[in-house]
Design an enzyme around this catalytic site. Structure first.
Site, PDB file in Angstrom:
ATOM      1  N   ARG A 156       0.999  -1.090   0.058  1.00  0.00           N
ATOM      2  CA  ARG A 156      -0.062   0.110  -0.067  1.00  0.00           C
ATOM      3  C   ARG A 156       0.991   1.213  -0.012  1.00  0.00           C
ATOM      4  NH1 ARG A 156      -5.141  -1.930   4.157  1.00  0.00           N
ATOM      5  NH2 ARG A 156      -5.176  -3.796   2.960  1.00  0.00           N
ATOM      6  N   SER A 188      -8.224  -1.271   0.974  1.00  0.00           N
ATOM      7  CA  SER A 188      -9.065  -1.392   1.908  1.00  0.00           C
ATOM      8  C   SER A 188      -9.647  -0.155   2.397  1.00  0.00           C
ATOM      9  CB  SER A 188      -8.474  -2.218   2.912  1.00  0.00           C
ATOM     10  OG  SER A 188      -9.493  -2.799   3.690  1.00  0.00           O
ATOM     11  N   HIS A 189      -9.364   0.049   3.744  1.00  0.00           N
ATOM     12  CA  HIS A 189     -10.214   1.121   4.408  1.00  0.00           C
ATOM     13  C   HIS A 189      -9.470   2.478   4.451  1.00  0.00           C
ATOM     14  CE1 HIS A 189      -6.651  -0.557   6.766  1.00  0.00           C
ATOM     15  NE2 HIS A 189      -6.829   0.465   7.540  1.00  0.00           N
ATOM     16  N   ASP A 235     -16.332  -1.969   4.474  1.00  0.00           N
ATOM     17  CA  ASP A 235     -15.229  -1.013   4.218  1.00  0.00           C
ATOM     18  C   ASP A 235     -14.717  -1.058   2.534  1.00  0.00           C
ATOM     19  OD1 ASP A 235     -14.310  -3.674   3.733  1.00  0.00           O
ATOM     20  OD2 ASP A 235     -12.081  -3.242   4.200  1.00  0.00           O
ATOM     21  N   ASP A 259     -13.021  -2.543   0.443  1.00  0.00           N
ATOM     22  CA  ASP A 259     -12.937  -3.592  -0.501  1.00  0.00           C
ATOM     23  C   ASP A 259     -13.983  -4.660  -0.131  1.00  0.00           C
ATOM     24  OD1 ASP A 259     -11.299  -3.953   1.713  1.00  0.00           O
ATOM     25  OD2 ASP A 259     -10.164  -5.459   0.809  1.00  0.00           O
ATOM     26  N   GLU A 300     -11.179 -11.042  13.303  1.00  0.00           N
ATOM     27  CA  GLU A 300     -10.283 -10.012  13.941  1.00  0.00           C
ATOM     28  C   GLU A 300     -11.317  -8.665  14.570  1.00  0.00           C
ATOM     29  OE1 GLU A 300      -6.401  -9.753  11.588  1.00  0.00           O
ATOM     30  OE2 GLU A 300      -7.976  -9.402   9.877  1.00  0.00           O
ATOM     31  N   LYS A 302     -11.580 -12.479   4.576  1.00  0.00           N
ATOM     32  CA  LYS A 302     -12.672 -12.152   5.444  1.00  0.00           C
ATOM     33  C   LYS A 302     -13.763 -11.386   4.632  1.00  0.00           C
ATOM     34  CE  LYS A 302     -10.151  -7.737   6.919  1.00  0.00           C
ATOM     35  NZ  LYS A 302      -9.131  -7.785   6.180  1.00  0.00           N
TER      36      LYS A 302
HETATM   37  C1  VG1 Z   1      -5.613  -3.852   9.661  1.00  0.00           C
HETATM   38  C2  VG1 Z   1      -6.167  -4.607  10.745  1.00  0.00           C
HETATM   39  C3  VG1 Z   1      -5.923  -6.073  10.550  1.00  0.00           C
HETATM   40  C4  VG1 Z   1      -6.565  -6.652   9.124  1.00  0.00           C
HETATM   41  C5  VG1 Z   1      -5.742  -5.552   7.960  1.00  0.00           C
HETATM   42  C6  VG1 Z   1      -6.047  -5.866   6.451  1.00  0.00           C
HETATM   43  O1  VG1 Z   1      -4.009  -4.052   9.777  1.00  0.00           O
HETATM   44  O2  VG1 Z   1      -5.558  -4.169  11.964  1.00  0.00           O
HETATM   45  O3  VG1 Z   1      -6.869  -6.745  11.308  1.00  0.00           O
HETATM   46  O4  VG1 Z   1      -6.086  -7.898   8.865  1.00  0.00           O
HETATM   47  O5  VG1 Z   1      -5.822  -4.141   8.302  1.00  0.00           O
HETATM   48  O6  VG1 Z   1      -7.471  -5.658   6.576  1.00  0.00           O
HETATM   49  P1  VG1 Z   1      -2.793  -3.338  10.570  1.00  0.00           P
HETATM   50  O7  VG1 Z   1      -1.770  -3.909  10.269  1.00  0.00           O
HETATM   51  O8  VG1 Z   1      -2.977  -1.814  10.221  1.00  0.00           O
HETATM   52  O9  VG1 Z   1      -3.341  -3.118  12.055  1.00  0.00           O
HETATM   53  V1  VG1 Z   1      -8.035  -4.796   5.239  1.00  0.00           V
HETATM   54  O10 VG1 Z   1      -9.762  -4.833   5.365  1.00  0.00           O
HETATM   55  O11 VG1 Z   1      -7.260  -3.240   5.460  1.00  0.00           O
HETATM   56  O12 VG1 Z   1      -7.395  -5.476   3.821  1.00  0.00           O
HETATM   57 CO    CO Z   2     -10.767  -4.459   3.818  1.00  0.00          CO
END
Ligand code: VG1
Ligand code: CO
Length: 548
Positions: free
Chosen positions: A25, A115-116, A282, A284, A368, A381
């Site tokens: 990313r 993602s988010h 979110d 994706d 999670e 997920k």
């Molecule tokens: C975050 C979340 C984690 C999740 C990851 C990807 O990671 O805490 O639980 O698996 O995002 O999810 P981090 O390293 O920022 O804590 V997604 O929906 O962004 O693909």
């Molecule tokens: Co996501």
């Protein structure tokens, strides 16, 4: 599309082309620099020997999605790929990619998403490679990609695709040189899978009987999926899906389904016009937030409730084999597993660690704390899946979300839970907090801070029970006497500075006080952890930026 004029373009390793928790990313400005995407995509191709293989390709529709898809198509053709299955207009949710890989027996897939993280020209972009089981590449594959990125010297690409956008918009099969490109409807196969797993008749009947819901797609990829499934197939009133049109910048929002970023939905569910059920997803489509009328369901609790009730849905009527949760997720699902007499697993953060357990049939449900829940139906997920499982449970039990949650706590006790994020930190300062605490871990047991005594302190490492692979340095765990636990780790999905995540939980038994305010119930473990980890002292931050 055009012919097979393959060009080999010189490139060189690029600093920072190393995936984090979930793919690579970076800022759009970085990803769209000439040669940046190409170099990383070629590193993936070099790691996976793509010739003659079939892949799935799609993304969450954020800014740069179509450009990136056209580039990857040209590179796939130049690397001898036999076939690529692409979502119409380049759109596929993450769980839909996972399903398509499995359904079509593809060799892997490319997911374009951050993602988010916010989107748009000033936002973020991402690329993730999934393997033939439909799941995120495991560490071994990721390490191979990184090794290839570190020694790359050229990439292969065919000539321009002037008609790429037009082709992407039309369902059908096309030739790109010797490669076949199949454009598919992004929703149809996914919706069919959901109909297999859940009792759509029962949910439709509940909705016909007056049950109301709101789903906030946050202008991200789930809009078309939720509209088709919830409104068209299950009969929810038109307009039940809000912010349903995917936008390249998510309408300027932050498509992270939690009480802070999905505040509009959260407030609506606590207001006078609240429907029976609220949910959000979110960027994706792999995460979910569940809110009942007047009550928020913490993701860790949601996983536990789903595990305890999954057998009520046809897809899980035979029961579940085991439940896996990431380390910072609360222990609520462990309690359900214990009662059901099934296995419980604690893995590092990131869905890639669930893949082997799901493939081996050891875990059926995974989750999670960050609002990701899923099962063995795919290897990602799945936000809408969680929403539908909740709806199926509500239809069978004929109780409110609040009643189901209270009943759950009265049976298993309640794991009060919250995550405190310190964002935009200087990377060195954030690393220093973790390093300092790590050095002091052996001295902590027996120490008391803010009325709590540390009983154990651990640097979390995970040995995969299936393939024996070991992942170290996956976060620090502080366990306190009296059923409290705190976990600390640095985020691996950001693109700027560092984010320190502090995860906090406190158990209350079934006969304890089950309806306290969460932050108040956690006040001791918050105070103790802030002190033990020297957060204010070392970061100069008196309070977290985001509490979820
Ligand atoms: C975050 C979340 C984690 C999740 C990851 C990807 O990671 O805490 O639980 O698996 O995002 O999810 P981090 O390293 O920022 O804590 V997604 O929906 O962004 O693909
Ligand atoms: Co996501």
């Amino acid at each position: 599309m055009q012919s097979n004029d393959v060009h080999t373009i010189e490139t060189a390793p690029i600093t920072g082309q190393k995936p984090g928790t979930s793919g690579l990313r970076k800022k759009v400005a970085v990803f769209s620099e000439p040669g940046y995407l190409e170099t990383y995509a070629q590193a993936i191709f070099n790691a996976i020997t793509p010739a003659g293989k079939t892949f799935v390709l799609g993304g969450d529709g954020r800014f740069f999605n179509s450009d990136a898809i056209a580039t990857i198509l040209r590179m796939a053709a130049a690397n001898g790929v036999a076939k690529i299955i692409v979502g119409q207009n380049g759109i596929l949710s993450t769980p839909a990619v996972s399903h398509l890989i499995r359904k079509r027996g593809a060799d892997g897939g490319f997911i374009l998403s951050a993602s988010h993280n916010p989107g748009g020209p000033n936002g973020d972009f991402g690329l993730k490679y999934n393997t033939e089981n439909g799941g995120p590449a495991p560490e071994a594959t990721t390490n191979k990609i990184v090794a290839c990125a570190e020694e790359i010297s050229s990439y292969r690409i065919t000539g321009d695709l002037p008609d790429a956008l037009e082709v992407l918009s039309n369902i059908g099969t096309y030739a790109l040189g010797d490669m076949e490109v199949e454009i598919v409807d992004p929703v149809v196969d996914y919706a069919a899978l959901m109909e297999e797993l859940f009792d759509f008749n029962a949910i439709r009947k509940m909705i016909d009987g007056g049950f109301t819901l709101r789903f906030d797609a946050m202008h991200a990829v789930t809009g078309p999926y939720a509209t088709e499934i919830l409104e068209h197939r299950l009969g929810a009133a038109p307009g039940s899906v809000v912010n349903a049109v995917p936008l390249e910048d998510f309408g300027g929002g932050h498509p992270d389904p939690n009480p802070v970023w999905a505040k509009e939905l959260f407030d609506h569910m606590h207001g006078p016009d609240a429907p029976d059920f609220g949910a959000a997803s979110d960027g994706d489509g792999d995460r979910n937030m569940i809110v009942g009328r007047g009550i928020y369901v913490a993701p860790s609790d949601s996983l536990a409730v789903l595990a305890a009730n999954a057998h009520l849905a046809p897809g899980y009527a035979r029961g579940i084999a085991g439940v896996a949760r990431s380390m910072p997720t609360s222990a609520a699902s462990d309690r359900v597993a214990e009662k059901l007499g099934i296995e419980a697993f604690q893995t590092p953060t990131g869905w890639k660690f669930f893949g082997n357990l799901l493939d081996a049939g050891r875990a059926t449900l995974c989750g999670e704390e960050s609002a990701g829940t899923g099962s063995d139906h795919v290897r990602e997920k799945d936000g809408l899946w969680a929403v539908l499982l909740w709806l199926n449970i509500l239809a069978v039990r004929d109780e409110s979300v609040a009643d189901i949650l209270l009943d759950h706590w009265q049976t298993y006790g309640r794991d009060y839970y919250s995550r405190h994020d310190y964002e935009g930190l200087d990377t060195d300062a954030a690393n220093a907090v973790m390093a300092d605490l790590k050095t002091r871990l052996p001295t902590l047991p027996g120490q008391t801070a803010a009325s709590l005594t540390v009983s154990a302190a651990e640097d979390f490492a995970y040995t995969d029970p299936i393939d024996g692979s070991v992942a170290t340095g996956q976060g620090l765990i502080l366990t306190y006497e009296g059923g409290a636990r705190a976990m600390l780790r640095l985020s691996g999905t950001g693109t700027e500075g560092a984010t320190l995540r502090v995860y906090l939980e406190q158990y209350a038994p079934p006969d304890g006080d089950l309806t306290r305010d969460t932050q108040e119930a956690l006040s001791d473990v918050i105070a103790a952890t802030t002190q033990v980890a020297k957060i204010e002292k070392m970061l100069g931050r008196a309070a977290p930026d985001v509490i979820s």
